[in-house]
Design an enzyme around this catalytic site. Sequence first.
Site, PDB file in Angstrom:
ATOM      1  N   MET A 161      49.103  60.722 -29.614  1.00 46.96           N
ATOM      2  CA  MET A 161      47.714  60.987 -29.240  1.00 46.96           C
ATOM      3  C   MET A 161      46.888  59.767 -29.613  1.00 46.96           C
ATOM      4  SD  MET A 161      45.305  64.208 -30.366  1.00 46.96           S
ATOM      5  CE  MET A 161      45.716  64.054 -32.088  1.00 46.96           C
ATOM      6  N   ARG A 292      45.598  70.717 -35.121  1.00 46.51           N
ATOM      7  CA  ARG A 292      44.822  71.170 -36.271  1.00 46.51           C
ATOM      8  C   ARG A 292      45.488  72.363 -36.946  1.00 46.51           C
ATOM      9  NH1 ARG A 292      38.615  70.343 -33.874  1.00 46.51           N
ATOM     10  NH2 ARG A 292      38.533  68.105 -34.380  1.00 46.51           N
ATOM     11  N   TYR A 430      42.953  63.564 -41.256  1.00 49.92           N
ATOM     12  CA  TYR A 430      43.319  63.369 -39.851  1.00 49.92           C
ATOM     13  C   TYR A 430      43.210  64.679 -39.060  1.00 49.92           C
ATOM     14  CZ  TYR A 430      48.380  64.316 -41.088  1.00 49.92           C
ATOM     15  OH  TYR A 430      49.576  64.819 -41.528  1.00 49.92           O
ATOM     16  N   GLU A 431      43.122  64.517 -37.740  1.00 50.11           N
ATOM     17  CA  GLU A 431      42.851  65.612 -36.796  1.00 50.11           C
ATOM     18  C   GLU A 431      41.495  66.272 -37.052  1.00 50.11           C
ATOM     19  OE1 GLU A 431      44.567  65.723 -34.302  1.00 50.11           O
ATOM     20  OE2 GLU A 431      46.392  64.716 -34.940  1.00 50.11           O
ATOM     21  N   GLY A 432      40.567  65.522 -37.600  1.00 52.17           N
ATOM     22  CA  GLY A 432      39.226  66.035 -37.854  1.00 52.17           C
ATOM     23  C   GLY A 432      39.047  66.391 -39.308  1.00 52.17           C
TER      24      GLY A 432
END
Length: 589
Positions: A161, A292, A430-432
Amino acid sequence: MSYQHAYRESDFVLRHLIDFDALCVEHGFEGVDLELANTLIDEAARLGAEVLAPLNVVGDREGVGMDTHGVVEAPGFAAAYRQFAEGGWQSLMVDERHGGQGLPNVLNAAVSEIWHAANLSLALCPMLTEGAIDAIAEHGDEALCARYLPHLASGEWTGTMNLTEPDAGSDLAAIKARAVPDTDGQGYRISGQKIFITWGDHRMTDNIVHLVLARLPDAPPGVKGISLFVVPKHRPETPGQDNGVRCLSVEHKLGIHASPTCVMAFDDAWGELVGEPHQGLAYMFTMMNHERQVVGLQGLAITERAYQQARLYAMERLQGTRRDGSRVPIIAHPDVRRMLMTMKSGLEAMRALVLEAAAERDRACGAHDAEGRAHHLARLELYTPIVKGWITEFAQELTSLAIQVHGGMGFVEETGVAQHYRDARILTIYEGTTGIQALDLVSRKLLADEGAGLESLFVEMDETLAALGRAEDETLAVLIGPFAEALSRARQACGWVLREAGADRQLAGAVSVELLMLLGYLCGGWMHARSALAAFRLLADGEGERAFLEAKLVTARFYCEHLLARTQGALTSVLAGATSLMALDAEQF
């Protein structure tokens, strides 16, 4: 440094909280049942314990390298990945139309815990592939799916990604990567640089499929002008030939040393548009929301690994002498018990919540009507920031406690427990980040539907409270007060935010993390209450392993008495609002 999967724990959740067999029957998983699920879990556990786990410390110490041909993965990783791929593990939940096995998402989650606990760095690679499969399958046309998904599902290729750029982190509106139509009309040419790309380069497979966010020439400004492209390292029709995709460097990190975090350059690289132009961010969220949830699962997995080491050390480490001269293992000391019980009860709450959230995807996909699908999708979306935010934050504390149990030896790298603490630190980022998860929870869940989705969840918790009361048993009665109080605090906090947010632009950002943590601990308490009810029924019926079930009741009591108390502090912070938080000028910090 060994690892063994917690068989009884996953079986208990799948059997008694998820009701796995009923889920499979109701939602169309023909021929799938808990017996098959446990057989797969047993096989995965062997691969995790015997192949992946021994490489965890190797990867931490050796890390990854680079030469003129790109990234060189850690020793032993390529062979281990081949075993993983040849075992068909990448394809568990992939649709059979695309070369997968079509198994339930909740079973895939139970298996994935093993990969991430055994070797978090290596497990990140198939995790990203799984997300890429999701995004392409959901938004790509038939030709695109046929070209890429069978190779990804088999593990023959891996996926990544590509969102973040040097000037565009959480602010994706600032993305500068460009895509222009190819001169032959067959695809697009992508140029730009991406950073923090997990497993962006390696030599474990013949190809790497990058999902890249970029702008077309006619793109409107902001996030509405972002499109999604599939950009392979090698074009499918020209295997081995350079496609203008290369890794410039890898980051030197606090943890997950064996997971290459790459700076990627796309130099007029050929790619294909996924779906419609300018819809890339929405499409990427298909992948991102899946990731997530898996990052939340990583918090569970790395905590399980740390707990296993802490528990064993506490049983073996002698510290203290009795009057008769015999030595005392530190597990006898109350403070060590406090730490281990915090870890154990936290783990059980985490695992139940992760699998409950994973099952919601199965319930949504297999729903028999639009209303049922909408309900389960909303619940899945509500769980996602809680699973990602609360579990990963809690994992910071619990992996730190594992070091504390070891005392000074925990601070020494040779014992291995420090690696779990270092590896866990990325999970809240990571991933928000946690702040982004919390804003998502407040803005897109609580405020967007005026609390309806959360109230639906609270009503189910009310039903669990009523069931605890109907049991009329002392072991369950002690759970009622703490759980009821925590639920009341959650309603109070959510109601206050709903009333006040419209008048204060800063409020949502100021209180969102504390609200997320409050709801996380509450959901954990709900999982424990449901587990206690199941254990109580089994004991009353004379079924199951008595010592295991009695431990469930004690662990639930500990969690409700000690960890649900944290909801009071979170409520107090939420009700304090944004006043003092925003009072200083920037120069006063």
